[in-house]
Design an enzyme around this catalytic site. Structure first.
Site, PDB file in Angstrom:
ATOM      1  N   LYS A   1      39.318  43.278  46.371  1.00 53.57           N
ATOM      2  CA  LYS A   1      39.402  42.363  47.671  1.00 53.57           C
ATOM      3  C   LYS A   1      40.681  42.047  48.120  1.00 53.57           C
ATOM      4  O   LYS A   1      40.916  41.663  49.148  1.00 53.57           O
ATOM      5  CB  LYS A   1      38.597  41.009  47.020  1.00 53.57           C
ATOM      6  CG  LYS A   1      39.258  40.403  46.020  1.00 53.57           C
ATOM      7  CD  LYS A   1      38.211  39.374  45.510  1.00 53.57           C
ATOM      8  CE  LYS A   1      38.434  38.811  44.002  1.00 53.57           C
ATOM      9  NZ  LYS A   1      37.428  38.007  43.367  1.00 53.57           N
TER      10      LYS A   1
ATOM     11  N   LYS B   1      50.388  40.554  38.368  1.00 57.60           N
ATOM     12  CA  LYS B   1      50.182  39.452  39.391  1.00 57.60           C
ATOM     13  C   LYS B   1      51.100  38.824  39.689  1.00 57.60           C
ATOM     14  O   LYS B   1      51.557  38.063  40.677  1.00 57.60           O
ATOM     15  CB  LYS B   1      49.029  38.466  38.813  1.00 57.60           C
ATOM     16  CG  LYS B   1      47.727  39.120  39.008  1.00 57.60           C
ATOM     17  CD  LYS B   1      46.448  38.382  38.746  1.00 57.60           C
ATOM     18  CE  LYS B   1      45.347  38.758  38.885  1.00 57.60           C
ATOM     19  NZ  LYS B   1      44.075  37.859  38.797  1.00 57.60           N
TER      20      LYS B   1
ATOM     21  N   LYS C   1      40.813  51.281  42.623  1.00 63.88           N
ATOM     22  CA  LYS C   1      39.512  50.601  42.494  1.00 63.88           C
ATOM     23  C   LYS C   1      39.333  49.797  43.872  1.00 63.88           C
ATOM     24  O   LYS C   1      40.109  49.172  44.652  1.00 63.88           O
ATOM     25  CB  LYS C   1      39.835  49.628  41.333  1.00 63.88           C
ATOM     26  CG  LYS C   1      38.505  49.092  40.629  1.00 63.88           C
ATOM     27  CD  LYS C   1      38.847  48.311  39.553  1.00 63.88           C
ATOM     28  CE  LYS C   1      38.207  46.930  39.692  1.00 63.88           C
ATOM     29  NZ  LYS C   1      38.457  45.951  38.373  1.00 63.88           N
TER      30      LYS C   1
END
Ligand code: TRP
Length: 343
Positions: free
Chosen positions: A208, A121, A205
């Site tokens: 969003k 991240k 995966k």
């Protein structure tokens, strides 16, 4: 007997949460929400909206509360029942932050340095990340342990954070000579069949943050959108095999079969038994019908809840009050063990 032999002897409890940082999709629904709703019938269940985790990256203040209500509406639409499960916003229970501070002083920098989610991240510029993003897994440990939760339904990607929570619990129990204080929480990982992958890439995966909206089915998609996304989903030119071995090396085919199985509440083997010998030209319309039929009632219910935000707020406030009652004794116990004044 050494102190590590003494184990937590309190009740079994489940806790999990979802961040209010973007629209929910089929992967969240099947992998998390449906599972939470099932667990509430079996065990004391705490499910929260992780708004404090969400602000580790920028969230538009004018939208955050609405995003929180949206996750709450999805919980309720998926069947979570406020009479059974405790449903609340994380920021409404200050005990999470209080315990997180104590845990920040228990966790070691070396432990956090190993967290792969922070590395992903923060990207190339970790010096520009918030300090909160770095210490995110410590807050997650506090979320879990402030309720002395013993089992945490999460995806594979959260396993490392659960291991950190266990390390923190163990070190706290050891350092403060309170061997039975915190349980060592275990992840409840969804079965391989329920791992929902991107519709565009069977090895990633469903997410969003994927730039392509075609990669996922959002809980708010209407019937036409769902059908068209399934029609456009990547597949292959082969027919469906009779057994799972025949899906080896066919990630997209395996994913579509897995989605059908999860929606129908069947095993992938049972789905193959039904469709063996048929191609995707025949299978996709069946999958689209099933997806529309399964998700329409959920998105309808979500819209109904969202039309009455005051009702959502009442549910969240009542949940937060219940959660605080459960959390306050843990924080009092931890503060006393640490030796804080007045405890
Ligand atoms: N980190 C979790 C996720 O991104 C969300 C989360 C925050 C969580 N605190 C938690 C999950 C505590 C389980 C338990 O999915």
């Amino acid at each position: 007997m050494t102190d590590t032999d003494i184990q937590y002897a309190g009740p079994q409890r489940v806790l999990s949460g979802v961040q209010p940082s973007g629209a929910l999709h089929l992967g969240n629904y099947l992998g998390a929400l449906v599972k939470f709703a099932r667990l509430q019938h079996e065990i004391d269940t705490f499910i929260f909206v992780a708004d404090m985790h969400a602000i580790t990256v920028w969230q538009e203040p004018a939208q955050l509360a609405a995003q929180t209500r949206e996750i709450a509406a999805a919980y309720l639409a998926a069947g979570l029942d406020p009479a059974k499960a405790t449903i609340f916003p994380q920021s409404a229970v200050p005990e999470h932050a209080e315990l997180a501070w104590i845990f920040n002083c228990v966790a070691r920098l070396g432990w956090l340095d190993k967290m792969t989610q922070f590395k992903e991240k923060s990207g190339k510029h970790k010096e520009r990340s918030s300090v909160g993003l770095y210490t995110y897994p410590v807050l997650q440990a506090a979320d879990i342990l402030v309720y002395k939760a013993t089992a945490v339904p999460v995806g594979e990607d959260q396993k490392q954070h659960l291991e950190l929570a266990r390390n923190i619990a163990q070190k706290f129990n050891h350092d403060f000579a309170a061997p039975g204080c915190f349980p060592l929480p275990e992840p409840l990982i969804q079965g391989p069949g329920a791992r929902i992958m991107s519709l565009r890439d069977g090895s990633a995966k469903m997410s969003k943050s994927d730039p392509s909206d075609l990669s996922r089915i959002n809980l708010t998609d209407d019937a036409d959108t769902i059908a068209s996304k399934i029609r456009k989903a990547r597949s292959d030119a082969d027919v469906l095999p009779e057994t799972m071995e025949g899906l080896e090396g066919r990630a997209e085919a395996r994913n579509l079969v897995g989605i059908y199985a999860a929606l129908a509440g069947e095993t992938s083997e049972a789905v193959l038994a039904k469709f063996a010998g048929q191609g995707f030209g025949a299978f996709k319309p069946e999958l689209a019908d099933l997806a529309v039929a399964s998700l329409a009632p959920v998105s309808d219910a979500m819209r109904r809840y969202l039309a009455d935000p005051a009702e959502i707020d009442r549910i969240l406030a009542a949940g937060a009050a219940k959660a605080r009652e459960a959390a306050a004794p843990t924080v009092a116990e931890a503060k006393k063990l640490v030796g804080f004044w007045g405890t």
